[in-house]
Design a protein around this motif. Structure first.
Motif, mmCIF file in Angstrom:
data_model
loop_
_atom_site.group_PDB
_atom_site.id
_atom_site.type_symbol
_atom_site.label_atom_id
_atom_site.label_comp_id
_atom_site.label_asym_id
_atom_site.label_seq_id
_atom_site.Cartn_x
_atom_site.Cartn_y
_atom_site.Cartn_z
ATOM 1 N N GLY A 394 13.869 0.255 -55.043
ATOM 2 C CA GLY A 394 13.909 1.606 -54.675
ATOM 3 C C GLY A 394 14.100 1.986 -53.089
ATOM 4 O O GLY A 394 13.813 1.051 -52.332
ATOM 5 N N GLN A 398 13.954 7.773 -53.159
ATOM 6 C CA GLN A 398 13.359 7.707 -54.748
ATOM 7 C C GLN A 398 11.716 7.890 -54.769
ATOM 8 O O GLN A 398 11.157 8.451 -55.631
ATOM 9 N N ALA A 444 16.715 10.593 -55.891
ATOM 10 C CA ALA A 444 16.276 10.921 -57.186
ATOM 11 C C ALA A 444 16.073 12.320 -57.376
ATOM 12 O O ALA A 444 15.573 12.872 -56.301
ATOM 13 N N CYS A 446 13.051 14.855 -59.130
ATOM 14 C CA CYS A 446 11.968 14.701 -60.107
ATOM 15 C C CYS A 446 11.242 15.977 -60.368
ATOM 16 O O CYS A 446 11.282 16.901 -59.487
ATOM 17 N N SER A 470 10.373 2.641 -57.587
ATOM 18 C CA SER A 470 10.617 3.926 -58.244
ATOM 19 C C SER A 470 11.939 3.815 -58.766
ATOM 20 O O SER A 470 12.178 4.449 -59.722
ATOM 21 N N TYR A 471 13.061 3.005 -58.409
ATOM 22 C CA TYR A 471 14.142 2.903 -59.046
ATOM 23 C C TYR A 471 14.104 2.361 -60.560
ATOM 24 O O TYR A 471 14.690 3.077 -61.452
ATOM 25 N N PHE A 474 12.877 5.543 -62.667
ATOM 26 C CA PHE A 474 13.741 6.455 -62.826
ATOM 27 C C PHE A 474 14.918 6.186 -63.921
ATOM 28 O O PHE A 474 15.439 6.855 -64.666
ATOM 29 N N LEU A 483 18.410 9.691 -61.368
ATOM 30 C CA LEU A 483 18.746 9.240 -60.372
ATOM 31 C C LEU A 483 19.989 9.842 -59.602
ATOM 32 O O LEU A 483 20.850 10.396 -60.469
#
Length: 504
Positions: A394, A398, A444, A446, A470-471, A474, A483
């Motif tokens: 990430g 993100q 990203a 959110c 975080s990648y 998502f 993403l």
């Protein structure tokens, strides 16, 4: 109606479009007249008396050069650009022909600076650019294209200093905790081309620099180490820094020689009368375009700042508190203890983050004046920092998006009378270069709802954040629908954040 995600995506794309090399150059650069042609840059005219040359260095310069050559046509005599290793192949693979030079281009391309570090290839390119600049006359015009990443692509230590020696000294300074400004000051002092050196070598030719800024505040002497801007530093400053980090007594002989024979005062500003530095693209310009688009979609839009920086957790908190304040306004509860508490926290946090040029008081007043009926869009830009602790995937965008989503979810869960209840909220953060960490995502989208859904499915959101992952978080939802994937953009003006809020 369009979803908030579609709106956010269209704002981001609009902002990007305005700082992509080709449209940016075509807006700013024109060539007119046949007898004695003139180069028009944002309305300023520069006569082309004899030959027109082009040099450039930086991550976005290939696309800029391709557009410039199209505009200049036959008038361009010759050009040399220094660009990152492998960029032509990457753009070719991505099908971005408009960023590549035509087969019989007059511009020579040198690729170097692997992993953004100066190397032998970059040195060769810098030497070719130096040679071209030194041969110019008073009737020539030199067009210089500059973008972020230009510093590593323009290494030319003052002889007899070797590139290895300069790099070693820079590394020693860095390991002793020198700030980036201090490193740049030392680098510039030991360089032929940085800190205005290129402009001085090109004298007496007219020098026109077109700059794509990837630095907060767009300081001319910092972007790509300011090869065409008057340096505000002298040898004294360099010596002070070396003394501060206790390096004055074990310098290589070559560095000692150069420092003892350098002029003690920086070159006087009047020696730059032949130079025009023009910022063509910046985070500010991208945000202005995003604001225009948001207003077109019916939002009341405000730009918070183009200089947001600081630790990603703190910045996320700032955004969460702003969002809660907007939601209070929608609920008609802006006046009262909760609103006062949020405003107090926001002002304190803004003071800690020290965002240049941000007048939060004024911003909050503008927010108050918006009225409860229209959806709200808050835009910001800059570059946050992440302290890496985990081994996940990430990037800063993100991670920022996930932290904002989690922060909003927590605020909603803890306050029985949470102001967010009646609001639909979306937060987007993306890198304008199309990259965010080691992933194919640029950032990203959110929302607090996404975090609630993840928790219901038994995902530990905090654990993802602790692992800087975080990648992966998502990627697990709706096939990565959250993403932001743009692919290589060929430009870079740092990051852009958009907050979209509408009453439910």
């Amino acid at each position: 109606p369009m979803s908030l995600r579609e709106h956010a995506l269209s704002l981001f794309r609009g902002a990007l479009g305005t700082v992509r090399p080709a449209p940016m150059l075509k807006r700013a650069l024109k060539l007119q007249g046949n007898g004695c042609p003139q180069l028009l840059v944002k309305g300023q005219a520069f006569p082309v008396k004899r030959d027109l040359y082009l040099v450039g260095f930086g991550k976005a310069v290939l696309g800029m050069a391709a557009a410039a050559e199209e505009i200049l046509g036959e008038h361009l005599t010759r050009g040399i650009i220094n660009v990152p290793l492998g960029i032509q192949e990457s753009l070719q693979r991505a099908g971005m022909q408009e960023m590549l030079l035509k087969p019989h281009s007059k511009i020579q391309v040198i690729e170097g600076a692997k992993n953004n570090l100066p190397d032998a290839e970059a040195l060769k390119g810098a030497a070719a650019i130096q040679e071209l600049a030194e041969g110019l006359t008073a009737d020539d015009l030199l067009l210089v294209l500059i973008s972020g990443g230009g510093s590593a692509l323009l290494p030319a230590p003052i002889p007899p200093i070797l590139l290895e020696e300069k790099e070693k000294l820079t590394k020693m300074l860095a390991s002793r905790g020198a700030a980036i400004q201090e490193l740049n000051t030392v680098r510039k002092t030991l360089s032929v081309l940085k800190g205005g050196g290129l402009a001085q070598l090109a004298h007496p030719a007219q020098v026109v620099s077109l700059i794509l800024s990837d630095v907060i505040g767009d300081p001319l002497d910092i972007i790509a180490s300011g090869p065409t801007a008057a340096s505000s530093h002298s040898v004294q400053d360099c010596l002070q820094i070396l003394t501060k980090y206790n390096l004055l007594h074990n310098l290589p002989k070559s560095v000692e020689m150069v420092l003892s024979s350098s002029p003690t005062k920086p070159t006087a500003p009047e020696n730059y009368s032949h130079v025009s530095n023009i910022i063509l693209g910046s985070n500010t310009l991208a945000l202005e375009e995003a604001k225009r688009q948001a207003e077109g979609l019916g939002y009341a839009a405000l730009v918070l700042s183009a200089a947001v920086h600081g630790e990603v957790g703190q910045v996320a908190t700032l955004y969460c508190q702003l969002i809660q304040l907007v939601c209070l306004g929608f609920a008609g509860r802006r006046e009262g203890p909760l609103g006062d508490e949020l405003r107090g926290k926001l002002l304190q946090l803004a003071a800690e983050l020290q965002i240049p040029g941000l007048d939060l008081d004024k911003f909050l007043r503008a927010l108050q004046g918006l009225g409860p009926d229209r959806p709200v869009c808050i835009l910001a830009g800059g570059e946050t920092t992440v302290q890496l602790q985990g081994t996940g995937k990430g990037g800063r965008n993100q991670e920022l998006a996930l932290r904002v989503g989690l922060g909003l979810h927590k605020a909603q869960a803890t306050a029985a009378s949470s102001p967010q209840g009646r609001c639909e909220i979306l937060f987007l953060s993306g890198g304008t270069d199309g990259q965010d960490g080691p992933t194919e995502a640029a950032g990203a989208f959110c929302s607090p709802g996404l975090v609630a859904e993840a928790l219901q499915e038994g995902l530990d959101v905090e654990a993802f954040l602790r692992n800087n992952d975080s990648y992966t978080f998502f990627s697990q939802f709706q096939g990565g629908h959250h993403l932001l994937v743009t692919g290589l953009t060929g430009t870079n003006v740092m990051d852009i954040q958009a907050i979209l809020i509408r009453a439910m």
